[in-house]
Design an enzyme around this catalytic site. Structure first.
Site, PDB file in Angstrom:
ATOM      1  CD1 TRP A  27      -0.018  -1.361   3.202  1.00 16.25           C
ATOM      2  CD2 TRP A  27       0.544   0.798   3.293  1.00 16.25           C
ATOM      3  NE1 TRP A  27       0.743  -1.176   4.332  1.00 16.25           N
ATOM      4  CE2 TRP A  27       1.104   0.142   4.421  1.00 16.25           C
ATOM      5  CE3 TRP A  27       0.761   2.170   3.141  1.00 16.25           C
ATOM      6  CZ2 TRP A  27       1.871   0.798   5.369  1.00 16.25           C
ATOM      7  CZ3 TRP A  27       1.533   2.838   4.090  1.00 16.25           C
ATOM      8  CH2 TRP A  27       2.073   2.163   5.196  1.00 16.25           C
ATOM      9  CG  ASN A  28       5.073   1.235   0.740  1.00 17.18           C
ATOM     10  OD1 ASN A  28       4.687   0.268   0.082  1.00 17.18           O
ATOM     11  ND2 ASN A  28       6.357   1.484   0.907  1.00 17.18           N
ATOM     12  N   PRO A  55      -3.395  -5.957  -5.690  1.00 14.59           N
ATOM     13  CG  PRO A  55      -5.142  -4.436  -6.032  1.00 14.59           C
ATOM     14  CD  PRO A  55      -4.655  -5.810  -6.439  1.00 14.59           C
ATOM     15  CB  SER A  56      -2.387  -3.074  -0.437  1.00 13.41           C
ATOM     16  OG  SER A  56      -2.882  -2.862   0.874  1.00 13.41           O
ATOM     17  CB  THR A  84       3.679 -10.905   4.369  1.00  8.64           C
ATOM     18  OG1 THR A  84       3.008 -10.298   5.474  1.00  8.64           O
ATOM     19  CG2 THR A  84       2.646 -11.359   3.345  1.00  8.64           C
ATOM     20  CD  GLU A 106      11.431  -4.049  -1.512  1.00  5.45           C
ATOM     21  OE1 GLU A 106      11.794  -4.225  -0.326  1.00  5.45           O
ATOM     22  OE2 GLU A 106      10.640  -3.173  -1.869  1.00  5.45           O
ATOM     23  CB  CYS A 160      10.963  -0.563   1.303  1.00  4.36           C
ATOM     24  SG  CYS A 160      11.197  -0.175  -0.443  1.00  4.36           S
ATOM     25  N   GLY A 200      15.265  -9.685   1.264  1.00  2.60           N
ATOM     26  CA  GLY A 200      14.696 -10.373   0.128  1.00  2.60           C
ATOM     27  C   GLY A 200      15.691 -11.005  -0.809  1.00  2.60           C
ATOM     28  CD  GLU A 227      10.329  -5.710  -7.761  1.00  5.20           C
ATOM     29  OE1 GLU A 227       9.272  -6.208  -8.178  1.00  5.20           O
ATOM     30  OE2 GLU A 227      10.387  -4.903  -6.826  1.00  5.20           O
TER      31      GLU A 227
END
Length: 447
Positions: A117-118, A142-143, A198, A216, A250, A424, A428
């Protein structure tokens, strides 16, 4: 603002089947044909930047300029992958007794993506850009907190000429929808961005499906300021690097290590800059930092600040929930600077999502590197110095997937991005991501 469907595992499997059918057609398109669609989609997104930015701010909370920056970032990423869609080549091998041999790269198949979501729009681009450019189809979740802008952009992709099924959006609960994606044997590659816990569950659920994984999983990025650094530049970098998106990024600056001989001067200027940050509704002009995305996140940051005070740390600036009037309508917390935190505190070891920055004095670059590595994470890191030798030594010694010198946070689409340790696996961005969505085939022709 709207409603979204809650997909079941059967719904997800139906979307995967749709993507599987679409892949059979899309993978036959030339790189040039795929590029045309991506370029068109990027252009349409730019045309609708204002509308999409307001929607993103409304559902996520970030200030409007940051939302606009993210929408532009989406278009930048699509344009980059459109420009390199045909840039992955095979190899020709020398003739031998076995015959003439060569390798070729082919799209891997149906792919999956789970985004947070960020930074929902930018991270969406990081995943769909290389997948679609390579000739794959992709099922994206999506979140639950920020699905609306993602869905709108998927509609724009279709208007740009993307065939039905090439991009499938599946919405709903993470454990149900995300779990179905992870467990699907029809998905050949999965890219996940989210928490370490998660991510571990995604990895467990994917076990036995033989899908490629890119994970990630966040970070606890250190920023090191050396004695010879441009202090004003470093202060500016610390403020923007920590409080951008209310600290919910992040690769945000999450731990600040400053050489002792400039520590007092640096801390004074940092306090001054931090206290000038205006907090409020992200849609309003002049606001420099919006609310946290959730009440849970707000209370977590308050608890961390209180913990540090209880251990003897000093609150240099902020440290409290902002309440009263319109502030009661959101999850607002003061931009916070904490000096002398406990070395074993969660603030210095865990990933902290919110506007709180610990500052620690260090006596040498070796100590700064040691402190920087004192965490399970290894995503990003930065060093601020005019000494090339020190910059190189830091980049060699720090456990991080990306290292900045006299900069932090910015990630252009051309460069690989990912982390080490609990941050992770896989990369990407860049051509590395394009190759993630392709498989290599060897062909041998008998003489």
């Amino acid at each position: 603002m709207g409603s979204i469907p809650l997909f079941s595992p059967d719904d997800v499997n139906a979307s995967v089947e749709s993507a599987k059918y679409a892949f059979s057609k899309w993978s036959e398109k030339s790189a040039r044909e795929r590029s045309i669609v991506l370029f068109k989609a990027a252009s349409l997104v730019r045309e609708e930047q204002d509308r999409l930015s307001k929607l993103l701010t409304s559902e996520q909370g970030k200030i409007l300029p940051e939302a606009k920056n993210e929408i532009q970032g989406f278009a930048n990423v699509l344009e980059f992958y459109a420009s390199i869609a045909g840039a992955v080549f095979g190899t020709a091998l020398p003739k031998s007794d076995y015959g003439y041999s060569f390798t070729k790269k082919e799209p891997i198949g149906v792919c999956g993506a789970i985004i947070p979501w960020n930074m929902p729009v930018l991270i969406m681009a990081w995943k769909i850009g290389p997948a679609i450019a390579s000739g794959c189809s992709i099922v994206l979740k999506p979140s639950q907190k920020t699905p609306l802008t993602t869905i709108e952009i998927a509609g724009i992709m279709k208007r740009a000429g993307l065939p039905d099924g090439v991009l499938e959006i599946v919405t709903g609960r993470g454990d149900i929808v995300g779990g179905a994606i992870a467990k699907s044997r029809e998905i050949s590659a999965l890219s996940f961005t989210g928490s370490a816990s998660t991510g571990a569950e995604v990895e467990r659920l994917s076990c036995g499906t033989r899908k490629r994984l890119t994970l990630e999983l966040g970070g606890s990025d250190p920023m090191v300021v050396c004695s010879d650094a441009d202090i004003d530049l470093a202060v500016s970098g610390a403020v923007s690097g920590r409080f951008y998106n209310c600290g919910q990024t992040c690769t945000a600056v999450k731990r600040l290590f400053v050489f002792e001989d400039i520590y007092d001067s640096f801390l004074s200027k940092l306090k001054e800059r931090t206290e000038k940050i205006s907090v409020g509704n992200g849609l309003l002009k002049g606001v420099m930092m919006g609310p946290l995305n959730s009440r849970e996140g707000l209370l977590s940051i308050e608890k961390l600040a209180d913990e540090e005070v209880g251990k003897g740390a000093d609150i240099i600036s902020g440290g409290k929930i902002i309440s009263g009037g319109d502030f009661d309508k959101g999850n607002f917390f003061e931009p916070t600077i904490i000096a002398n935190p406990d070395f074993q505190s969660r603030l210095l070891r865990e990933e902290v999502f919110g506007p709180i920055l610990p500052v620690v004095p260090v006596n040498s670059l070796d100590t700064a590197i040691e402190y920087s590595n004192n965490t399970e994470f290894g995503l990003g890191a930065s060093v601020w110095t005019k000494n090339l030798k020190d910059a190189y030594a830091f980049s060699e010694g720090v456990d991080a997937g990306i290292v900045w010198v006299n900069k932090h946070l910015k990630i252009p689409p051309e460069v690989p991005f990912g982390g080490e340790k609990s941050s992770g696996t896989g990369r990407e961005n860049g051509i590395s991501a394009l190759e993630h969505y392709m498989r290599e085939k060897t062909v041998i022709i008998s003489p």
